[in-house]
Write a protein that holds these residues in place. Structure first.
Motif, PDB file in Angstrom:
ATOM      1  N   GLU A 301       0.833  -1.196   0.000  1.00 36.39           N
ATOM      2  CA  GLU A 301       0.000   0.000   0.000  1.00 36.39           C
ATOM      3  C   GLU A 301       0.871   1.250   0.000  1.00 36.39           C
ATOM      4  N   GLY A 302       0.616   2.128  -0.939  1.00 38.14           N
ATOM      5  CA  GLY A 302       1.374   3.358  -1.011  1.00 38.14           C
ATOM      6  C   GLY A 302       2.719   3.232  -1.700  1.00 38.14           C
ATOM      7  N   ALA A 303       3.043   2.043  -2.223  1.00 36.62           N
ATOM      8  CA  ALA A 303       4.367   1.833  -2.807  1.00 36.62           C
ATOM      9  C   ALA A 303       4.603   2.709  -4.034  1.00 36.62           C
ATOM     10  N   SER A 304       3.575   2.941  -4.826  1.00 37.75           N
ATOM     11  CA  SER A 304       3.769   3.727  -6.050  1.00 37.75           C
ATOM     12  C   SER A 304       4.260   5.134  -5.730  1.00 37.75           C
ATOM     13  N   SER A 305       3.734   5.722  -4.668  1.00 40.06           N
ATOM     14  CA  SER A 305       4.183   7.050  -4.268  1.00 40.06           C
ATOM     15  C   SER A 305       5.635   7.010  -3.799  1.00 40.06           C
ATOM     16  N   ALA A 306       5.980   5.950  -3.059  1.00 33.54           N
ATOM     17  CA  ALA A 306       7.352   5.828  -2.568  1.00 33.54           C
ATOM     18  C   ALA A 306       8.324   5.630  -3.722  1.00 33.54           C
ATOM     19  N   VAL A 307       7.907   4.880  -4.740  1.00 33.90           N
ATOM     20  CA  VAL A 307       8.765   4.675  -5.908  1.00 33.90           C
ATOM     21  C   VAL A 307       8.996   6.005  -6.621  1.00 33.90           C
ATOM     22  N   GLU A 308       7.952   6.807  -6.743  1.00 33.93           N
ATOM     23  CA  GLU A 308       8.114   8.119  -7.373  1.00 33.93           C
ATOM     24  C   GLU A 308       9.107   8.980  -6.592  1.00 33.93           C
ATOM     25  N   LEU A 309       9.051   8.875  -5.273  1.00 31.19           N
ATOM     26  CA  LEU A 309       9.994   9.630  -4.448  1.00 31.19           C
ATOM     27  C   LEU A 309      11.414   9.095  -4.639  1.00 31.19           C
ATOM     28  N   MET A 310      11.536   7.773  -4.783  1.00 32.98           N
ATOM     29  CA  MET A 310      12.840   7.172  -5.046  1.00 32.98           C
ATOM     30  C   MET A 310      13.406   7.664  -6.380  1.00 32.98           C
ATOM     31  N   LYS A 311      12.542   7.858  -7.366  1.00 32.79           N
ATOM     32  CA  LYS A 311      12.999   8.372  -8.656  1.00 32.79           C
ATOM     33  C   LYS A 311      13.609   9.763  -8.505  1.00 32.79           C
ATOM     34  N   VAL A 312      12.981  10.582  -7.661  1.00 33.77           N
ATOM     35  CA  VAL A 312      13.514  11.921  -7.414  1.00 33.77           C
ATOM     36  C   VAL A 312      14.883  11.820  -6.746  1.00 33.77           C
ATOM     37  N   LEU A 313      14.984  10.937  -5.746  1.00 29.17           N
ATOM     38  CA  LEU A 313      16.267  10.751  -5.064  1.00 29.17           C
ATOM     39  C   LEU A 313      17.328  10.246  -6.040  1.00 29.17           C
ATOM     40  N   LEU A 314      16.949   9.312  -6.905  1.00 28.45           N
ATOM     41  CA  LEU A 314      17.887   8.778  -7.894  1.00 28.45           C
ATOM     42  C   LEU A 314      18.424   9.894  -8.784  1.00 28.45           C
ATOM     43  N   LYS A 315      17.536  10.758  -9.232  1.00 29.40           N
ATOM     44  CA  LYS A 315      17.970  11.867 -10.085  1.00 29.40           C
ATOM     45  C   LYS A 315      18.908  12.795  -9.342  1.00 29.40           C
ATOM     46  N   LEU A 316      18.590  13.086  -8.087  1.00 29.64           N
ATOM     47  CA  LEU A 316      19.459  13.959  -7.292  1.00 29.64           C
ATOM     48  C   LEU A 316      20.838  13.335  -7.106  1.00 29.64           C
ATOM     49  N   CYS A 317      20.880  12.049  -6.768  1.00 29.72           N
ATOM     50  CA  CYS A 317      22.155  11.375  -6.540  1.00 29.72           C
ATOM     51  C   CYS A 317      22.962  11.276  -7.830  1.00 29.72           C
ATOM     52  N   ALA A 318      22.271  10.984  -8.934  1.00 28.35           N
ATOM     53  CA  ALA A 318      22.965  10.876 -10.214  1.00 28.35           C
ATOM     54  C   ALA A 318      23.564  12.218 -10.624  1.00 28.35           C
ATOM     55  N   GLU A 319      22.784  13.288 -10.462  1.00 29.88           N
ATOM     56  CA  GLU A 319      23.296  14.616 -10.821  1.00 29.88           C
ATOM     57  C   GLU A 319      24.472  15.010  -9.930  1.00 29.88           C
ATOM     58  N   ALA A 320      24.390  14.679  -8.658  1.00 29.47           N
ATOM     59  CA  ALA A 320      25.463  15.044  -7.736  1.00 29.47           C
ATOM     60  C   ALA A 320      26.762  14.320  -8.072  1.00 29.47           C
ATOM     61  N   ASN A 321      26.644  13.105  -8.635  1.00 27.56           N
ATOM     62  CA  ASN A 321      27.829  12.315  -8.945  1.00 27.56           C
ATOM     63  C   ASN A 321      28.204  12.345 -10.423  1.00 27.56           C
ATOM     64  N   GLY A 322      27.417  13.069 -11.228  1.00 32.10           N
ATOM     65  CA  GLY A 322      27.738  13.174 -12.641  1.00 32.10           C
ATOM     66  C   GLY A 322      27.629  11.867 -13.389  1.00 32.10           C
ATOM     67  N   VAL A 323      26.594  11.079 -13.095  1.00 34.30           N
ATOM     68  CA  VAL A 323      26.362   9.822 -13.810  1.00 34.30           C
ATOM     69  C   VAL A 323      24.928   9.812 -14.331  1.00 34.30           C
ATOM     70  N   ALA A 324      24.662   8.944 -15.292  1.00 37.20           N
ATOM     71  CA  ALA A 324      23.313   8.828 -15.826  1.00 37.20           C
ATOM     72  C   ALA A 324      22.460   7.976 -14.890  1.00 37.20           C
ATOM     73  N   PRO A 325      21.229   8.408 -14.560  1.00 35.84           N
ATOM     74  CA  PRO A 325      20.377   7.625 -13.661  1.00 35.84           C
ATOM     75  C   PRO A 325      20.168   6.188 -14.130  1.00 35.84           C
ATOM     76  N   LYS A 326      20.065   5.990 -15.448  1.00 34.80           N
ATOM     77  CA  LYS A 326      19.772   4.661 -15.990  1.00 34.80           C
ATOM     78  C   LYS A 326      20.831   3.635 -15.631  1.00 34.80           C
ATOM     79  N   VAL A 327      22.083   4.059 -15.529  1.00 30.50           N
ATOM     80  CA  VAL A 327      23.149   3.110 -15.234  1.00 30.50           C
ATOM     81  C   VAL A 327      23.243   2.840 -13.729  1.00 30.50           C
ATOM     82  N   VAL A 328      22.555   3.625 -12.928  1.00 32.32           N
ATOM     83  CA  VAL A 328      22.588   3.450 -11.478  1.00 32.32           C
ATOM     84  C   VAL A 328      21.489   2.496 -11.019  1.00 32.32           C
ATOM     85  N   ALA A 329      20.260   2.697 -11.471  1.00 32.89           N
ATOM     86  CA  ALA A 329      19.150   1.867 -11.008  1.00 32.89           C
ATOM     87  C   ALA A 329      18.008   1.915 -12.010  1.00 32.89           C
TER      88      ALA A 329
END
Length: 422
Positions: A301-329
């Motif tokens: 229950e509520g997982a879809s919202s959490a996944v969307e939040l994870m996508k935001v975190l993934l983008k932030l982490c990828a940008e901070a490290n200068g890598v493409a999100p797709k190759v991370v997760a």
């Protein structure tokens, strides 16, 4: 332009190239009417020379090239390597080694997701690659000067791309990151797909063990037939036919002929008869011998919202490290992390880039905040307590921190869904 058409000439070329620290490699092939790709051209280059090899020449054996491909002293550089490597593996039974995929390296270096070859060439060298010959008939002889020029440019430009990425990875301390990725690309298991596993590429979801068993057997039948005849899978049997046979499980030619997906007369064909034999054999098996249905993703229950939040975190982490999100997760990995399962993004270099932060977000130890200029992660004063799954309305807790408005994965807005199972 040096075109290799004899075994002696190829052997001499490969002897020279064997002393090079690396060679760039590309292939041109046709696959529209075959199961296995038909190799039409091989391009190869070192820093000192470049050549085109014509595998369709009658007096040419590719054995010297296969030996070079497995020479551990020479790095083999590809861009988007899998299809090229599949060809070498099919023809020689071996995977080239060692290998370097510039597409993967470019993603690790921050060039974006699945960056195209012409784009990275332009960014690294300033050259514009003419792609007008890309979809020409590479099996037709003689090849035009435009085709040969295009083909050779793929490996000559790749030299500069490789050296740039190699040096960039070394400067950033990320050489080992790409080495981890190459382990999967270089594994023979990646290309040794067994007919028994062919059903996994289908999109149908079986609802009963007997349905899954038929699906598996019919898919394996098609795979073996396609390989033996060297024709595309759908030339043998379309996916819809496999789905309908597995669902309806006809036991007679008359019942098989009534299926909407099958063509006229299929029930009388050799494949039709083989399909009927499979259905009758599978449906006679005891339940204990039927395969278990694959485990479905838990309906959290509520997982879809959490996944969307994870996508935001993934983008932030990828940008901070200068890598493409797709190759991370991948999205599947984000869903697994939300569900509390293991995932590749939680291991190796990905863990330091994203995995640790993902686990902290899931536990409510960090939050994502907007500070008026953009998003950022902030530490929570204390972990957010899970909301009991009582069926009532979930609590939404916001934290004020210096004007920041933050949400953790436990408190992301959703349709009044409890977050305790996150």
């Amino acid at each position: 332009m040096d075109i290799i058409r004899t075994t002696d000439a190829l052997e001499a070329l490969c002897t020279r190239l064997s002393s090079a620290p690396f060679v760039t490699v590309d292939t041109e092939f046709m696959r529209e009417t075959t199961f296995w790709p038909k190799l039409c051209l091989v391009q190869i280059a070192s820093m000192d020379e470049a050549a085109i090899i014509d595998p369709l020449a009658e007096e040419l054996s590719l054995e010297p090239l296969f030996d070079l491909m497995t020479n551990e002293a020479v790095m083999k550089v590809f861009h988007a390597a899998r299809q090229d490597i599949e060809i070498f593996h099919h023809l020689s039974g071996k995977v080239p080694s060692p290998i370097f995929d510039t597409q993967v390296a470019a993603m690790v270096c921050g060039f974006g997701d699945s960056v195209a070859y012409d784009q990275i060439v332009q960014r690294v060298t300033g050259s514009i690659v003419d792609k007008s010959s890309r979809f020409t008939n590479w099996a037709e002889r003689p090849l035009t000067d435009a085709q040969l020029t295009y083909a050779l440019a793929d490996v000559t430009h790749l030299r500069a791309v490789y050296t740039h990425l190699r040096d960039t990875l070394a400067e950033k301390g990320r050489t080992d990151w790409v080495s981890e990725e190459m382990a999967l690309v270089a594994s023979a298991e990646t290309y040794d797909i067994k007919p028994e596993d062919a059903w996994k590429r289908l999109k149908a979801r079986a609802r009963q063990p007997v349905e899954l068993a038929v699906l598996m057997e019919i898919a394996a039948l098609r795979e073996r037939e396609a390989r033996e005849r060297d024709v595309p899978r759908n030339r043998v049997m379309k996916d819809d036919v496999i789905y309908e046979i597995a669902l309806q499980r006809p036991k007679s030619p008359e019942a098989l002929a009534k299926l909407r997906a099958v063509g006229k007369g299929f029930e009388r064909s050799r494949l039709g008869q083989a399909s009927l034999a499979i259905v009758n054999e599978v449906t006679s098996r005891p339940a204990s011998e039927l395969p278990a249905l694959p485990k479905r993703k838990p309906n959290i229950e509520g997982a879809s919202s959490a996944v969307e939040l994870m996508k935001v975190l993934l983008k932030l982490c990828a940008e901070a490290n200068g890598v493409a999100p797709k190759v991370v997760a991948t999205v599947d990995e984000l869903e697994a992390i939300v569900a509390g399962h293991d995932a590749p993004a939680l291991a190796g270099w990905r863990r330091s880039v994203f995995g640790e932060a993902a686990l902290k977000l899931r536990a409510g130890e960090i939050a994502i905040a907007f500070d008026g200029r953009g998003l950022k992660t902030i530490d929570c004063d204390r972990p957010v307590n899970p909301v009991p799954a009582t069926g009532g309305r979930s609590r939404r807790r916001r934290k004020r921190n210096g004007g920041d408005e933050a949400m953790s994965a436990e408190t992301a807005p959703h349709e009044d869904a409890a977050q305790d199972s996150l």
